[in-house]
Design an enzyme around this catalytic site. Structure first.
Site, PDB file in Angstrom:
ATOM      1  N   ASN A  12       0.583  -1.298   0.328  1.00 26.78           N
ATOM      2  CA  ASN A  12       0.024   0.276  -0.252  1.00 26.78           C
ATOM      3  C   ASN A  12       1.002   1.261  -0.055  1.00 26.78           C
ATOM      4  O   ASN A  12       1.717   1.631   1.247  1.00 26.78           O
ATOM      5  CB  ASN A  12      -0.914   0.133   1.592  1.00 26.78           C
ATOM      6  CG  ASN A  12      -1.619   1.459   1.735  1.00 26.78           C
ATOM      7  OD1 ASN A  12      -1.964   2.390   0.374  1.00 26.78           O
ATOM      8  ND2 ASN A  12      -2.233   0.976   2.194  1.00 26.78           N
ATOM      9  N   LYS A  14       0.055   4.225  -0.800  1.00 30.91           N
ATOM     10  CA  LYS A  14      -0.475   5.568   0.142  1.00 30.91           C
ATOM     11  C   LYS A  14      -0.018   6.787  -1.051  1.00 30.91           C
ATOM     12  O   LYS A  14      -0.060   6.441  -2.007  1.00 30.91           O
ATOM     13  CB  LYS A  14      -0.072   6.072   1.580  1.00 30.91           C
ATOM     14  CG  LYS A  14      -0.455   4.870   2.426  1.00 30.91           C
ATOM     15  CD  LYS A  14       0.214   4.320   4.077  1.00 30.91           C
ATOM     16  CE  LYS A  14      -0.227   2.934   4.501  1.00 30.91           C
ATOM     17  NZ  LYS A  14       0.262   3.256   6.317  1.00 30.91           N
ATOM     18  N   HIS A  98      -9.303   1.138   4.805  1.00 28.18           N
ATOM     19  CA  HIS A  98      -7.899   1.727   5.139  1.00 28.18           C
ATOM     20  C   HIS A  98      -8.286   2.230   7.113  1.00 28.18           C
ATOM     21  O   HIS A  98      -9.372   3.606   6.615  1.00 28.18           O
ATOM     22  CB  HIS A  98      -7.296   1.931   4.888  1.00 28.18           C
ATOM     23  CG  HIS A  98      -5.888   2.167   5.170  1.00 28.18           C
ATOM     24  ND1 HIS A  98      -5.497   2.959   6.224  1.00 28.18           N
ATOM     25  CD2 HIS A  98      -4.946   0.939   5.280  1.00 28.18           C
ATOM     26  CE1 HIS A  98      -3.989   2.724   6.334  1.00 28.18           C
ATOM     27  NE2 HIS A  98      -3.072   1.344   6.549  1.00 28.18           N
ATOM     28  N   GLU A 100      -6.702   4.914   8.162  1.00 23.68           N
ATOM     29  CA  GLU A 100      -6.147   6.290   7.797  1.00 23.68           C
ATOM     30  C   GLU A 100      -7.784   6.877   6.382  1.00 23.68           C
ATOM     31  O   GLU A 100      -8.249   8.385   7.289  1.00 23.68           O
ATOM     32  CB  GLU A 100      -4.905   6.129   6.964  1.00 23.68           C
ATOM     33  CG  GLU A 100      -4.406   6.578   7.171  1.00 23.68           C
ATOM     34  CD  GLU A 100      -2.141   5.560   6.388  1.00 23.68           C
ATOM     35  OE1 GLU A 100      -2.842   5.746   5.569  1.00 23.68           O
ATOM     36  OE2 GLU A 100      -1.568   5.263   7.624  1.00 23.68           O
ATOM     37  N   GLU A 168      -5.079  -4.927  10.651  1.00 23.66           N
ATOM     38  CA  GLU A 168      -4.758  -3.788  10.413  1.00 23.66           C
ATOM     39  C   GLU A 168      -4.904  -3.065  12.245  1.00 23.66           C
ATOM     40  O   GLU A 168      -4.997  -2.209  12.056  1.00 23.66           O
ATOM     41  CB  GLU A 168      -4.285  -3.143   9.551  1.00 23.66           C
ATOM     42  CG  GLU A 168      -4.143  -3.444   8.121  1.00 23.66           C
ATOM     43  CD  GLU A 168      -3.302  -2.726   7.655  1.00 23.66           C
ATOM     44  OE1 GLU A 168      -2.248  -2.668   6.513  1.00 23.66           O
ATOM     45  OE2 GLU A 168      -4.215  -0.888   6.838  1.00 23.66           O
ATOM     46  N   GLY A 174       3.032   1.724  10.578  1.00 26.12           N
ATOM     47  CA  GLY A 174       3.524   2.736  10.530  1.00 26.12           C
ATOM     48  C   GLY A 174       4.539   3.465  12.034  1.00 26.12           C
ATOM     49  O   GLY A 174       5.115   4.468  11.783  1.00 26.12           O
ATOM     50  N   SER A 213       3.538  -1.930  10.494  1.00 28.84           N
ATOM     51  CA  SER A 213       4.772  -2.121  11.035  1.00 28.84           C
ATOM     52  C   SER A 213       5.225  -2.876   9.620  1.00 28.84           C
ATOM     53  O   SER A 213       6.064  -4.462  10.879  1.00 28.84           O
ATOM     54  CB  SER A 213       5.433  -2.061  12.118  1.00 28.84           C
ATOM     55  OG  SER A 213       4.492  -0.612  12.429  1.00 28.84           O
TER      56      SER A 213
END
Ligand code: PGA
Length: 253
Positions: A12, A14, A98, A100, A168, A174, A213
């Protein structure tokens, strides 16, 4: 889980990547072809690069995905992208829900479900993301949160070929932090049970990815856990050598 399930390692990207990233992409493509009989490798670049990468990937086993789609086919939705457009540009899958997007755009489970259904309408595989916040894990709510997200975000149209769930944990994305292997195994076993209950034999063949991660140094441990059928990789997918080092966990499989 069905013996025929092929692991998926999806990158991904992003909001990263300009045309100059073609070199990294070509590196990933070469590695994907070598690993193709062991695992599927996928890159989900920004939508601006999809058509270009699709052209570059012609004849390769590397697959492409989008990072989000609108629920509708077309219309007055400035800045949005329909699942059909992603398909047209060369994607075979799309990430939906996702964390985010759930945070930045306040996407609800119902909206994510609509996007996943749109992916199916367009002939794309939906990679539906779920995962708890740190405070929810600390409060012992992880399985309840993930269960609720699965109930609310997965469309009835899902089959083994067209649905991938990505677990996730939000606090692991991250940050360099990961849950313990036992915690990952617990959530993946729970997701498998939910998929089995809802979709029967089809659910048993759906791939469940771990994301958050993942890097070369922890890939072997995480991807070797029961019911972990691959990874959704963010930061480490931007460098071909790191991404391939993760996927090579499957080389000896
Ligand atoms: P990360 O991101 O690998 O950089 O933690 C994973 C993701 O958000 O899909």
């Amino acid at each position: 889980m069905a013996a025929s399930v092929r692991p998926l390692v999806a990158g991904n990207w992003k909001m990263n990547g300009l045309a100059a990233a073609m070199g990294e992409f070509n590196g990933i493509k070469a590695g994907a072809d070598k690993l193709a009989d062991k695992a599927e490798l996928m890159v989900c670049p920004p939508a601006t690069l999809l058509a270009q990468f699709n052209w570059a990937a012609k004849g390769s086993k590397l697959t492409l995905g989008g990072q989000d789609c609108h629920a509708k086919v077309s219309g007055a939705h400035t800045g949005d992208i329909a699942a059909e457009m992603l398909k047209d540009a060369g994607a075979s899958a799309v990430i939906v829900g996702h964390s985010e997007r759930r945070t930045d755009h306040r996407e609800t489970d119902a909206e994510v479900k609509g996007k996943a259904a749109a992916a199916h309408r367009a002939g794309l595989t939906a990679i539906v993301c779920v995962g708890e916040q740190k405070s929810q894990r600390e409060a012992g709510e992880t399985l309840a949160v993930v269960g609720g997200q699965l109930d609310g975000s997965l469309p009835d149209t899902a089959t083994a070929a067209t649905l991938v769930v990505a677990y996730e944990p939000v606090w692991a994305i991250g940050t360099g932090l990961t849950p313990t292997p036992a915690d990952v195994a617990e959530v993946h076993a729970f997701i498998r049970k939910k998929l089995d209950e809802r979709y029967g034999a089809e659910g048993n063949g759906m791939r469940i990815l771990y994301g958050g991660s993942v890097k070369p140094s922890n890939a072997k441990e995480l991807l070797g856990l029961p019911h972990v059928n691959g990874a959704l990789v963010g930061g480490a997918s931007l460098k071909a050598t790191d991404f391939l080092a993760i996927a090579e966990v499957y080389a000896g499989a």
